[in-house]
Write a protein that holds these residues in place. Structure first.
Motif, PDB file in Angstrom:
ATOM      1  N   GLU A 151      29.674 -56.159-102.616  1.00 38.49           N
ATOM      2  CA  GLU A 151      29.256 -56.624-103.935  1.00 38.49           C
ATOM      3  C   GLU A 151      28.012 -57.509-103.850  1.00 38.49           C
ATOM      4  O   GLU A 151      27.173 -57.516-104.743  1.00 38.49           O
ATOM      5  CB  GLU A 151      30.409 -57.439-104.527  1.00 38.49           C
ATOM      6  CG  GLU A 151      30.527 -57.352-105.998  1.00 38.49           C
ATOM      7  CD  GLU A 151      31.688 -58.205-106.475  1.00 38.49           C
ATOM      8  OE1 GLU A 151      32.252 -57.882-107.506  1.00 38.49           O
ATOM      9  OE2 GLU A 151      32.050 -59.189-105.790  1.00 38.49           O
ATOM     10  N   CYS A 152      27.895 -58.253-102.739  1.00 37.85           N
ATOM     11  CA  CYS A 152      26.781 -59.188-102.554  1.00 37.85           C
ATOM     12  C   CYS A 152      25.521 -58.477-102.073  1.00 37.85           C
ATOM     13  O   CYS A 152      24.553 -59.124-101.710  1.00 37.85           O
ATOM     14  CB  CYS A 152      27.201 -60.244-101.551  1.00 37.85           C
ATOM     15  SG  CYS A 152      27.869 -59.516-100.035  1.00 37.85           S
ATOM     16  N   LYS A 153      25.557 -57.134-102.020  1.00 44.14           N
ATOM     17  CA  LYS A 153      24.420 -56.289-101.621  1.00 44.14           C
ATOM     18  C   LYS A 153      24.194 -56.253-100.106  1.00 44.14           C
ATOM     19  O   LYS A 153      23.176 -55.746 -99.648  1.00 44.14           O
ATOM     20  CB  LYS A 153      23.100 -56.710-102.326  1.00 44.14           C
ATOM     21  CG  LYS A 153      23.152 -56.693-103.830  1.00 44.14           C
ATOM     22  CD  LYS A 153      23.159 -55.265-104.342  1.00 44.14           C
ATOM     23  CE  LYS A 153      23.386 -55.232-105.859  1.00 44.14           C
ATOM     24  NZ  LYS A 153      24.060 -54.030-106.286  1.00 44.14           N
ATOM     25  N   HIS A 154      25.105 -56.834 -99.337  1.00 46.97           N
ATOM     26  CA  HIS A 154      24.971 -56.768 -97.883  1.00 46.97           C
ATOM     27  C   HIS A 154      25.519 -55.446 -97.376  1.00 46.97           C
ATOM     28  O   HIS A 154      26.543 -54.972 -97.862  1.00 46.97           O
ATOM     29  CB  HIS A 154      25.690 -57.957 -97.227  1.00 46.97           C
ATOM     30  CG  HIS A 154      24.939 -59.237 -97.401  1.00 46.97           C
ATOM     31  ND1 HIS A 154      25.555 -60.402 -97.780  1.00 46.97           N
ATOM     32  CD2 HIS A 154      23.621 -59.502 -97.265  1.00 46.97           C
ATOM     33  CE1 HIS A 154      24.624 -61.358 -97.868  1.00 46.97           C
ATOM     34  NE2 HIS A 154      23.447 -60.838 -97.560  1.00 46.97           N
ATOM     35  N   LEU A 155      24.805 -54.884 -96.380  1.00 48.46           N
ATOM     36  CA  LEU A 155      25.160 -53.554 -95.880  1.00 48.46           C
ATOM     37  C   LEU A 155      25.743 -53.633 -94.468  1.00 48.46           C
ATOM     38  O   LEU A 155      25.250 -54.392 -93.634  1.00 48.46           O
ATOM     39  CB  LEU A 155      23.916 -52.651 -95.841  1.00 48.46           C
ATOM     40  CG  LEU A 155      23.038 -52.578 -97.090  1.00 48.46           C
ATOM     41  CD1 LEU A 155      21.841 -51.674 -96.833  1.00 48.46           C
ATOM     42  CD2 LEU A 155      23.839 -52.050 -98.266  1.00 48.46           C
ATOM     43  N   THR A 204      36.227 -62.218 -96.426  1.00 50.65           N
ATOM     44  CA  THR A 204      34.918 -62.531 -97.003  1.00 50.65           C
ATOM     45  C   THR A 204      33.807 -61.736 -96.321  1.00 50.65           C
ATOM     46  O   THR A 204      33.995 -61.196 -95.237  1.00 50.65           O
ATOM     47  CB  THR A 204      34.610 -64.030 -96.818  1.00 50.65           C
ATOM     48  OG1 THR A 204      34.781 -64.343 -95.429  1.00 50.65           O
ATOM     49  CG2 THR A 204      35.521 -64.899 -97.638  1.00 50.65           C
ATOM     50  N   CYS A 205      32.621 -61.708 -96.947  1.00 53.18           N
ATOM     51  CA  CYS A 205      31.471 -61.026 -96.353  1.00 53.18           C
ATOM     52  C   CYS A 205      31.054 -61.752 -95.068  1.00 53.18           C
ATOM     53  O   CYS A 205      30.953 -62.974 -95.055  1.00 53.18           O
ATOM     54  CB  CYS A 205      30.322 -61.025 -97.359  1.00 53.18           C
ATOM     55  SG  CYS A 205      28.754 -60.518 -96.633  1.00 53.18           S
ATOM     56  N   PRO A 206      30.800 -61.026 -93.973  1.00 55.66           N
ATOM     57  CA  PRO A 206      30.438 -61.661 -92.710  1.00 55.66           C
ATOM     58  C   PRO A 206      29.108 -62.422 -92.795  1.00 55.66           C
ATOM     59  O   PRO A 206      28.866 -63.331 -92.006  1.00 55.66           O
ATOM     60  CB  PRO A 206      30.296 -60.488 -91.738  1.00 55.66           C
ATOM     61  CG  PRO A 206      30.953 -59.340 -92.391  1.00 55.66           C
ATOM     62  CD  PRO A 206      30.904 -59.581 -93.862  1.00 55.66           C
ATOM     63  N   LEU A 207      28.252 -62.077 -93.752  1.00 56.18           N
ATOM     64  CA  LEU A 207      26.939 -62.717 -93.830  1.00 56.18           C
ATOM     65  C   LEU A 207      26.920 -63.912 -94.791  1.00 56.18           C
ATOM     66  O   LEU A 207      26.505 -65.001 -94.427  1.00 56.18           O
ATOM     67  CB  LEU A 207      25.876 -61.696 -94.241  1.00 56.18           C
ATOM     68  CG  LEU A 207      25.360 -60.789 -93.132  1.00 56.18           C
ATOM     69  CD1 LEU A 207      24.386 -59.760 -93.699  1.00 56.18           C
ATOM     70  CD2 LEU A 207      24.672 -61.580 -92.030  1.00 56.18           C
ATOM     71  N   CYS A 208      27.363 -63.695 -96.024  1.00 53.81           N
ATOM     72  CA  CYS A 208      27.225 -64.773 -97.008  1.00 53.81           C
ATOM     73  C   CYS A 208      28.566 -65.419 -97.358  1.00 53.81           C
ATOM     74  O   CYS A 208      28.608 -66.376 -98.116  1.00 53.81           O
ATOM     75  CB  CYS A 208      26.555 -64.238 -98.274  1.00 53.81           C
ATOM     76  SG  CYS A 208      27.562 -63.016 -99.109  1.00 53.81           S
ATOM     77  N   ARG A 209      29.634 -64.894 -96.781  1.00 53.01           N
ATOM     78  CA  ARG A 209      30.985 -65.444 -96.977  1.00 53.01           C
ATOM     79  C   ARG A 209      31.470 -65.410 -98.427  1.00 53.01           C
ATOM     80  O   ARG A 209      32.355 -66.200 -98.798  1.00 53.01           O
ATOM     81  CB  ARG A 209      31.068 -66.880 -96.448  1.00 53.01           C
ATOM     82  CG  ARG A 209      30.759 -66.906 -94.972  1.00 53.01           C
ATOM     83  CD  ARG A 209      31.099 -68.219 -94.379  1.00 53.01           C
ATOM     84  NE  ARG A 209      30.739 -68.193 -92.955  1.00 53.01           N
ATOM     85  CZ  ARG A 209      31.044 -69.112 -92.102  1.00 53.01           C
ATOM     86  NH1 ARG A 209      31.719 -70.166 -92.499  1.00 53.01           N
ATOM     87  NH2 ARG A 209      30.689 -69.018 -90.847  1.00 53.01           N
ATOM     88  N   CYS A 210      30.899 -64.534 -99.233  1.00 51.27           N
ATOM     89  CA  CYS A 210      31.447 -64.416-100.581  1.00 51.27           C
ATOM     90  C   CYS A 210      32.772 -63.655-100.470  1.00 51.27           C
ATOM     91  O   CYS A 210      32.955 -62.851 -99.556  1.00 51.27           O
ATOM     92  CB  CYS A 210      30.473 -63.715-101.518  1.00 51.27           C
ATOM     93  SG  CYS A 210      30.388 -61.955-101.263  1.00 51.27           S
ATOM     94  N   SER A 211      33.670 -63.967-101.387  1.00 52.65           N
ATOM     95  CA  SER A 211      35.012 -63.405-101.290  1.00 52.65           C
ATOM     96  C   SER A 211      35.019 -61.931-101.712  1.00 52.65           C
ATOM     97  O   SER A 211      34.484 -61.572-102.753  1.00 52.65           O
ATOM     98  CB  SER A 211      35.941 -64.222-102.180  1.00 52.65           C
ATOM     99  OG  SER A 211      37.150 -63.537-102.323  1.00 52.65           O
TER     100      SER A 211
END
Ligand SMILES: [Zn+2]
Ligand SMILES: [Zn+2]
Length: 155
Positions: free
Chosen positions: A85-89, A105-112
């Protein structure tokens, strides 16, 4: 002859029958557990799907993301990826493993991506499946039934 027959019936009722019932109960329990695992897997993947989308890697020199931050390898054309969702691939298998085994969470930005509770619940069901005491007992009973079968054959 009649005595042998009644003896056989008695031995059947007291030895074979309880084993068969135990076997059936265990088999039901094992299938119920597998059903729970499949259902939990399905539910969890549905949550991941909701917060991300699948894609196939294409060479795009302008893209900000040239490599998967989990395995640190470059995206190769044709590989399966997942965009959160945070646009990280990330690679699809890398980020799925991450979300299933490490963090919600996302490994890069830690968004849930999924809730902590969902991850905990998913892992609980999975771990339950891993301690296979029930399955071992089932295998032992199966063996003893098979063994008993061959003994009776010897009579
Ligand atoms: Zn990767
Ligand atoms: Zn992110």
């Amino acid at each position: 002859m009649v005595l042998t027959l009644s003896k056989m019936v008695v031995s059947f009722c007291f030895t074979v029958l309880p084993e068969i019932i135990r076997l059936i109960v265990l088999a039901i329990f094992v299938s119920w557990k597998s059903y729970r695992l499949v259902r939990s897997n399905y539910k969890y993947m549905a949550m991941i799907n909701k917060k991300s989308s699948k894609f196939i890697c294409r060479k795009n020199p302008d893209s900000e993301f040239q490599e998967c931050a989990i395995c640190l390898s470059e995206f190769v054309e044709g590989e399966k990826g997942r965009e959160l969702e945070c646009k990280h691939l990330f690679h699809r298998h890398c980020v799925e493993k991450w979300l299933q085994e490490y963090k919600a969470t996302c490994p890069l930005c830690r968004c849930s991506i999924v809730s902590e509770e969902s991850l905990a619940e998913y892992r609980r069901v999975k771990n339950e499946q891993n301690d296979s005491i029930i399955e071992k007992e089932l295998a032992l009973i199966l063996l003893s039934v098979l063994h008993g079968g061959s003994c009776r054959h010897g009579f």
